[in-house]
Design a protein around this motif. Sequence first.
Motif, short mmCIF file in Angstrom:
data_model
loop_
_atom_site.label_atom_id
_atom_site.label_comp_id
_atom_site.label_asym_id
_atom_site.label_seq_id
_atom_site.Cartn_x
_atom_site.Cartn_y
_atom_site.Cartn_z
N GLN A 97 1.01 -1.40 -0.24
CA GLN A 97 -0.14 -0.21 -0.10
C GLN A 97 0.72 1.68 -0.01
N HIS A 100 5.77 1.58 -3.71
CA HIS A 100 5.27 1.86 -4.83
C HIS A 100 6.64 1.06 -6.35
N GLU A 102 8.39 -0.91 -9.16
CA GLU A 102 8.00 -2.08 -9.55
C GLU A 102 9.39 -2.41 -10.75
N LYS A 103 9.54 -2.98 -10.99
CA LYS A 103 10.47 -3.22 -12.05
C LYS A 103 9.93 -3.23 -13.77
N GLU A 201 1.82 12.19 -0.75
CA GLU A 201 3.85 11.69 -1.53
C GLU A 201 3.59 13.17 -3.37
N ASP A 252 9.87 1.53 -12.39
CA ASP A 252 9.04 2.57 -12.50
C ASP A 252 8.60 2.90 -10.48
N TYR A 253 7.85 3.97 -10.77
CA TYR A 253 6.76 4.35 -9.70
C TYR A 253 5.75 4.47 -10.43
N VAL A 254 5.22 3.53 -9.52
CA VAL A 254 3.57 2.96 -9.71
C VAL A 254 2.68 3.99 -9.01
N SER A 255 1.36 4.13 -9.97
CA SER A 255 0.62 5.49 -9.32
C SER A 255 -0.78 4.52 -10.34
N LEU A 256 -2.01 4.32 -8.87
CA LEU A 256 -3.44 4.44 -9.45
C LEU A 256 -3.70 5.18 -9.01
#
Lengths: 261, 261
Positions: A97, A100, A102-103, A201, A252-256
């Motif tokens: 949570q 964040h 991820e490859k 963030e 990458d920095y992943v955001s939803l």
Amino acid sequence: MAVNNFFQEPELATVADSAGVPLYRQVKRTLIRLIEGGRYAPAGCLPSESVIASSLHVSIGTLRRAVDELVHEHVLVRRQGKGTFVAMHNNDRFLFQFFHVEKRGLEVTQAHEYPAVECVSFERARASEDEAAALGMRTGDPVFRIYNRLKLSGRPVVFDRLCISALTFKGLTEKRFVDRQSTVYHLYQHDFGITVLRAQERARAAGATREVCKVLGVQPDLAMLEVHRVALTFGEKAVEYRISTIDTRHHDYVSLLSKRS
Amino acid sequence: MAVNNFFQEPELATVADSAGVPLYRQVKRTLIRLIEGGRYAPAGCLPSESVIASSLHVSIGTLRRAVDELVHEHVLVRRQGKGTFVAMHNNDRFLFQFFHVEKRGLEVTQAHEYPAVECVSFERARASEDEAAALGMRTGDPVFRIYNRLKLSGRPVVFDRLCISALTFKGLTEKRFVDRQSTVYHLYQHDFGITVLRAQERARAAGATREVCKVLGVQPDLAMLEVHRVALTFGEKAVEYRISTIDTRHHDYVSLLSKRS
DNA sequence: AAGTGGTCTAGACCACTAG
DNA sequence: TAGTGGTCTAGACCACTTC
């Protein structure tokens, strides 16, 4: 498992008849007060919904609506047939949570990889202006400054600099921090009773500084991703200020955005 | 405002008695089918909850639970005393659900600033491998590639490169794109019946390319923030692939983790 | 005053978990 | 088998909007 002598404190058990505020919101506030006040240990089981409902003199539907919202906010967890529990910060769900990175590659969400955390430095210090502003304290107040290096697949990817109040986390030592069993947020919750509920963030790009080059082994001025995070607990109180510098050449920095179905 | 001859198609009006699936989920699917199928125009008013409930032969509580979830997913909007509406993409709410660049400074959420959009180029092209993968089509399929420059307070801050299927958006022209009244997502919805529900974003840092330098007026190799976004509609179908390159010297990319209370 | 969504109730029945 | 949360119902009353 069930607790009988449950709502002893009259002022907590009573749902204030605030003007215009829906009953289920008042019930929710009451439950938050009980959890916040340490009435239930993290991972502890709450009384059954029917017991709570009758204790608070509300219908079970109203109680369920209050619990629904707390579940949605990750404060509580329901398990059918077992009971309702205070959410814990030691499982995958909660780790990711807040983590964040991820490859790069597959667009479809792949299996998350656990970061390996190494503590680079742990020091007591006085809050800088920025830190004080982020944590809602005064410049010069005592803080812990903890620097970590996170590795993914054996390669250093993230440099985390976090700052927390030395008053809130009185008694924290480098040993306790390094020897912790689970995530940092689990430490906050289990050892200090502080539950991180959400975070804000802000991300930006910046060239690698000398310190970053040293810790992550990258060349000077490489474009890095810098994420500033303020972690919040009940009542929107800030408990941690963290700057993460990320090498995004392979991650990458992943955001939803918005909810998923 | 009310519609009487409402649930005419028997197969849509009937809630399939799927094994094990809760009734309110089935009702939700039925509502999605009706919305998706253009049964209601965007911004259109649905029949009242009691009418829908009796039409579908479910209790009002069950219907409300289905609508609750759709409201939560921004598919529907409730307005007390007026009715329930299909969510529109032309208001602030939706603009800032997907635009997350903010001036640096105040940590407290400040008044959002509207970006001024200039179309830099608009062309028909054939999908690259990346674009095809992101949009679930085949390499070489026809697409529109649209490049925009976004200004905040008069300064160029974002370079947006977006790619959409020329088949899905058949008949789109540069004029229609440039002359649109509201946001791009409102254009998708109003002119093509495509509602963007959520998006996945991946951020990374990268040095400014020659093209970026030209469009945003920054020096070569400045560390830029690059956000890759895939926008999704019903059924998780990808409808837009967008790469935003952001000058983060005076602005941040803002992200909110977990729900707010 | 009539119609809409918002809240609240009381109770029935089902699905899952544990002993 | 007993206890828990999960679903569903039917109806009452309130708050807001419109005419």
